[in-house]
Write a protein that holds these residues in place. Structure first.
Motif, short mmCIF file in Angstrom:
data_model
loop_
_atom_site.label_atom_id
_atom_site.label_comp_id
_atom_site.label_asym_id
_atom_site.label_seq_id
_atom_site.Cartn_x
_atom_site.Cartn_y
_atom_site.Cartn_z
N ASP A 160 0.83 -1.21 0.00
CA ASP A 160 0.00 0.00 0.00
C ASP A 160 0.86 1.26 0.00
OD1 ASP A 160 -2.25 -1.62 0.05
OD2 ASP A 160 -2.19 -1.76 2.23
N GLU A 161 1.95 1.23 0.75
CA GLU A 161 2.87 2.36 0.71
C GLU A 161 3.47 2.52 -0.68
OE1 GLU A 161 5.67 3.21 4.03
OE2 GLU A 161 4.84 1.35 4.89
N ALA A 162 3.90 1.40 -1.26
CA ALA A 162 4.49 1.45 -2.60
C ALA A 162 3.49 2.00 -3.61
CB ALA A 162 4.94 0.05 -3.01
N LEU A 163 2.21 1.59 -3.49
CA LEU A 163 1.18 2.08 -4.40
C LEU A 163 0.93 3.57 -4.20
CD1 LEU A 163 -0.74 0.99 -6.57
CD2 LEU A 163 -2.41 0.57 -4.76
N ASN A 164 0.94 4.01 -2.95
CA ASN A 164 0.73 5.42 -2.65
C ASN A 164 1.83 6.29 -3.27
OD1 ASN A 164 -0.60 7.62 -0.96
ND2 ASN A 164 1.50 7.71 -0.22
N TYR A 165 3.10 5.89 -3.09
CA TYR A 165 4.20 6.67 -3.67
C TYR A 165 4.14 6.64 -5.19
CZ TYR A 165 6.47 7.41 0.84
OH TYR A 165 6.74 7.81 2.11
N SER A 166 3.84 5.48 -5.77
CA SER A 166 3.84 5.35 -7.22
C SER A 166 2.84 6.28 -7.88
CB SER A 166 3.52 3.90 -7.62
OG SER A 166 4.45 3.00 -7.07
N LEU A 167 1.60 6.26 -7.38
CA LEU A 167 0.53 7.00 -8.04
C LEU A 167 0.40 8.43 -7.55
CD1 LEU A 167 -2.27 4.26 -8.22
CD2 LEU A 167 -0.60 4.92 -9.97
N GLN A 168 0.53 8.66 -6.24
CA GLN A 168 0.27 9.98 -5.70
C GLN A 168 1.50 10.88 -5.68
OE1 GLN A 168 -1.91 9.90 -1.99
NE2 GLN A 168 -3.81 9.66 -3.13
N GLU A 169 2.65 10.33 -5.33
CA GLU A 169 3.86 11.15 -5.22
C GLU A 169 4.63 11.21 -6.54
OE1 GLU A 169 4.43 12.93 -2.66
OE2 GLU A 169 3.00 12.07 -1.27
N PHE A 170 4.80 10.05 -7.19
CA PHE A 170 5.64 9.99 -8.39
C PHE A 170 4.82 10.11 -9.68
CE2 PHE A 170 8.35 6.95 -5.63
CZ PHE A 170 8.79 8.03 -4.88
N CYS A 171 3.48 10.08 -9.54
CA CYS A 171 2.59 10.28 -10.68
C CYS A 171 2.83 9.27 -11.81
CB CYS A 171 2.69 11.71 -11.23
SG CYS A 171 2.26 12.98 -10.02
N TRP A 172 3.06 8.02 -11.43
CA TRP A 172 3.21 6.99 -12.44
C TRP A 172 1.84 6.69 -13.06
CZ3 TRP A 172 6.73 2.59 -10.05
CH2 TRP A 172 8.00 3.12 -9.78
N THR A 173 1.87 6.20 -14.29
CA THR A 173 0.66 5.69 -14.91
C THR A 173 0.45 4.24 -14.52
OG1 THR A 173 1.79 4.91 -16.90
CG2 THR A 173 1.08 7.23 -16.87
N MET A 174 -0.72 3.70 -14.81
CA MET A 174 -0.99 2.30 -14.50
C MET A 174 -0.02 1.39 -15.24
SD MET A 174 -3.30 1.87 -12.22
CE MET A 174 -3.67 0.13 -12.50
N GLU A 175 0.39 1.81 -16.43
CA GLU A 175 1.32 0.98 -17.21
C GLU A 175 2.70 0.94 -16.55
OE1 GLU A 175 -0.65 3.32 -18.46
OE2 GLU A 175 -2.10 1.92 -19.38
N ASP A 176 3.03 1.99 -15.77
CA ASP A 176 4.33 2.03 -15.09
C ASP A 176 4.38 1.09 -13.89
OD1 ASP A 176 5.31 3.98 -16.83
OD2 ASP A 176 4.47 5.59 -15.61
N LEU A 177 3.22 0.73 -13.35
CA LEU A 177 3.18 -0.05 -12.11
C LEU A 177 3.62 -1.49 -12.36
CD1 LEU A 177 -0.22 1.03 -10.50
CD2 LEU A 177 2.08 1.82 -9.90
N PRO A 178 4.40 -2.07 -11.42
CA PRO A 178 4.66 -3.51 -11.47
C PRO A 178 3.34 -4.27 -11.37
CG PRO A 178 6.14 -2.43 -9.92
CD PRO A 178 5.10 -1.42 -10.31
N HIS A 179 3.32 -5.51 -11.84
CA HIS A 179 2.08 -6.29 -11.88
C HIS A 179 1.47 -6.45 -10.48
CE1 HIS A 179 2.40 -7.04 -16.09
NE2 HIS A 179 3.56 -7.69 -15.98
N ARG A 180 2.30 -6.63 -9.46
CA ARG A 180 1.76 -6.81 -8.10
C ARG A 180 1.00 -5.57 -7.65
NH1 ARG A 180 6.20 -8.38 -3.94
NH2 ARG A 180 4.36 -8.59 -2.58
N LEU A 181 1.50 -4.40 -8.01
CA LEU A 181 0.82 -3.17 -7.62
C LEU A 181 -0.44 -2.94 -8.45
CD1 LEU A 181 3.67 -0.62 -6.82
CD2 LEU A 181 2.46 -2.19 -5.31
N GLN A 182 -0.40 -3.36 -9.70
CA GLN A 182 -1.62 -3.26 -10.50
C GLN A 182 -2.73 -4.11 -9.89
OE1 GLN A 182 -0.93 -4.09 -14.66
NE2 GLN A 182 0.78 -2.64 -14.82
#
Length: 589
Positions: A160-182
């Protein structure tokens, strides 16, 4: 010559500075740079670029056939140290001049924070977020570092922390996310509410609803960490002159204090570095009610002079023991903060009565395992990797301290509840440890030993004055304690009675010493003095009844200790007021 001719600007760093570094003439190179800011910047950029691109400066100088070349001075590790030192010396912001160095410093701090969060468990989720917020700009400029943060969190199950940083702080797209986070994101979409808030461990703001009957610093391993057990008014937030006066009034009435402080960094250095500033001072008392006062330093810097003097008066009183870990450093930094803010703290104030408990856990294991056994604790050095106050709590109280708020941003207001609990425990635990050990002490002698652990050591000059004032003490030393008599006599000028241990029969030497000490009372010059006998091992119990009839105090010295430790124990005993102390002795004269 270049400096004398003022031609520094005509020479590039690789023409003069680099050869001097390679010949181990850094001092000459710095003299060349000192008066030319442009050459300083050019040199720093040159070194930074060479380190970033893996450029071999050794090969470059070898091609020039430079005499007296020292290749080890041009290794990357040595050049990094030189670049760090020159950057600080010339007052340069690495982000402006040395981008590679600035990037490395950011990555180093991020890795330190992740290690504290994921490996050492010394950083809560909220505290990690606070620290990374201070570094967010360079992190956003470094995609590799972003991926390292997310990957590290995932590897330790913090999805959940990794997902929070990925989407909210680093503004990654869904395609940028590792499969586990997707997959994790899809699972969260099925839940009501905001996924980003659902996993918050410790987002409670300051406040004391329900008191602290069983409050823990965080939700991690609550059964393994020490709770804060206080009444609803047991933690007092002090941020006004009126509250300051009330708090100091209670502190002045206390017989001993537990003290700690929390720092926040004023730079990108680690929060515990020398640049850190005290944001919170915690003082715990035991009577009349157990209570912890949290002094909000930023709000109290303008408190009137007489108020600060009343508090520093307590801190300077040698008769009031102040217990803590690294307590001298905490109070030194308090003095620095108050001085920098123009507060009227006397520059000559001395903080006295300090008792640093660092290392006490290991001392208990090595010298007093019986106390730990009575507490049903394991008398071992293995405390699950705990250190400092947490190790001491694990050893004596059976639970470690939750240190997950240690690296919090203590400058933010309001503090989270978990920060409040952590700060209060840091000041209170030394008092709790003392109480637990006293309960485990089953004899007068063991209680005296425990009390001595929590008393400030008397300065040698004070001890000598107290011991020799009007011949106020005569000390008999068991001949089995070889050398203790001469150390007391030579170092402190104490009147000592001890029959030379060259006598073939130890019992005769002991009898002679005791007889001389008893007969010393007949002398008019020593009739009203305090008389003490320091005995080795079980001989104290053997001779005590006889000494008691002569009004002579008797103490046991551990003959297994080193000479220095025996002397320290003797000093502690001699500095104890016979009218107030308890121990294995008769009434004093």
């Amino acid at each position: 010559a270049a400096t004398a001719l003022y031609i520094q600007e005509l020479l590039s760093p690789d023409e003069l500075v680099l050869p001097l570094i390679g010949q181990d003439k850094v001092g000459v190179a710095e003299e060349f740079l000192d008066s030319n800011p442009d050459a300083q910047l050019a040199t720093l950029r040159y070194l930074d670029d060479a380190l970033e691109n893996g450029k071999s400066l050794v090969l470059e100088l070898n091609d020039r056939r430079l005499p007296d070349l020292r290749p080890e001075k041009l290794l990357p590790q040595q050049l990094r140290k030189l670049l760090d030192r020159l950057t600080k010396k010339f007052g340069v912001d690495p982000a402006d001049v040395c981008p590679a160095r600035a990037k490395r410093l950011t990555a180093d701090k991020v890795r330190f924070l992740l290690r504290e969060r994921l490996i050492n468990r010394c950083l809560s989720r909220a505290a990690l977020s606070e620290q990374l917020d201070q570094l967010i700009d360079p992190i956003l400029d470094d995609p590799e570092l972003q991926r390292e943060i997310v990957t590290s969190l995932m590897q330790h199950g913090k999805l959940d922390e990794a997902l929070n940083y990925s989407l909210q702080e680093f503004c990654w797209t869904m395609e940028d996310l590792p499969h586990r986070l997707q997959d994790r994101y899809e699972a969260w979409r099925q839940l009501p509410g905001n996924w980003a808030e659902a996993d918050s461990e410790d987002d409670q703001s300051a406040g004391f609803p329900g008191g602290f009957a069983s409050a823990s610093a965080s939700a991690e391993s609550p059964t393994l960490t020490l709770p804060l057990e206080l009444e609803s008014d047991g933690v007092v937030w002090v941020d006004s002159a009126e509250e300051f006066q009330l708090a100091v009034g209670h502190i002045q009435a206390a017989s001993r204090l537990g003290i700690d402080a929390e720092w926040s960094s004023n730079s990108n250095s680690c929060p515990a570095s020398s640049s850190a500033l005290i944001q919170l001072l915690q003082i715990a008392i035991e009577e009349p009610n157990r209570r912890v006062y949290l002094f909000d330093l930023p709000s109290l810097l303008q408190v009137k002079q007489q108020h600060w003097l009343s508090l520093t008066g307590v801190l300077a009183d040698p008769a009031v023991p102040k217990l803590g870990i690294g307590i001298g450093e905490d109070l030194r930094r308090l003095s620095q903060v108050l001085s920098a803010a123009g507060s009227p703290l006397p520059s000559a104030v001395q903080f006295n009565g300090l008792v640093d408990l660092d290392g006490l856990a290991k001392r208990l294991v090595a010298e007093h395992p019986e106390l730990l056994h009575r507490l049903n604790r394991s008398a071992t050095d293995e405390c699950g990797g705990e250190r400092g106050l947490s190790e001491l709590c694990q050893q004596v109280l059976g639970r470690r301290l939750d240190k997950s708020e240690r690296l919090s941003d203590w400058s933010r207001r309001p503090l989270r509840r978990s920060q409040i609990v952590y700060a209060a425990l840091d000041a209170l635990c030394p008092l709790l440890v003392r109480q637990a050990l006293l309960l485990a002490a089953t004899s007068d002698e063991s209680r005296l030993i425990v009390e001595s652990m929590f008393l400030p050591a008397m300065a040698e000059s004070d001890l000598k004055t107290a011991s020799t004032n009007n011949g106020s003490v005569i000390v008999g030393v068991d001949p089995a304690l070889r050398g203790l008599d001469s150390r007391l006599r030579d170092q402190f000028g104490i009147e000592v009675i001890c029959t030379p241990s060259s006598l073939s029969n130890m019992s005769k030497a002991r009898e002679s010493t005791v007889s001389q000490l008893i007969s010393s009372r007949s002398s008019s010059s020593s009739r009203n003095c305090r008389r003490i006998f320091l005995a080795a091992g079980g001989y104290c119990e053997t001779v005590q009844p006889r000494l008691a009839n002569a009004s002579i105090e008797c103490y046991r010295i551990d003959s297994r200790k080193t000479a220095a430790q025996q002397l320290d124990q003797a000093i502690d005993l001699l500095s104890t007021d016979s009218s107030n102390s308890t121990g294995n002795r008769s009434n004093s004269c």
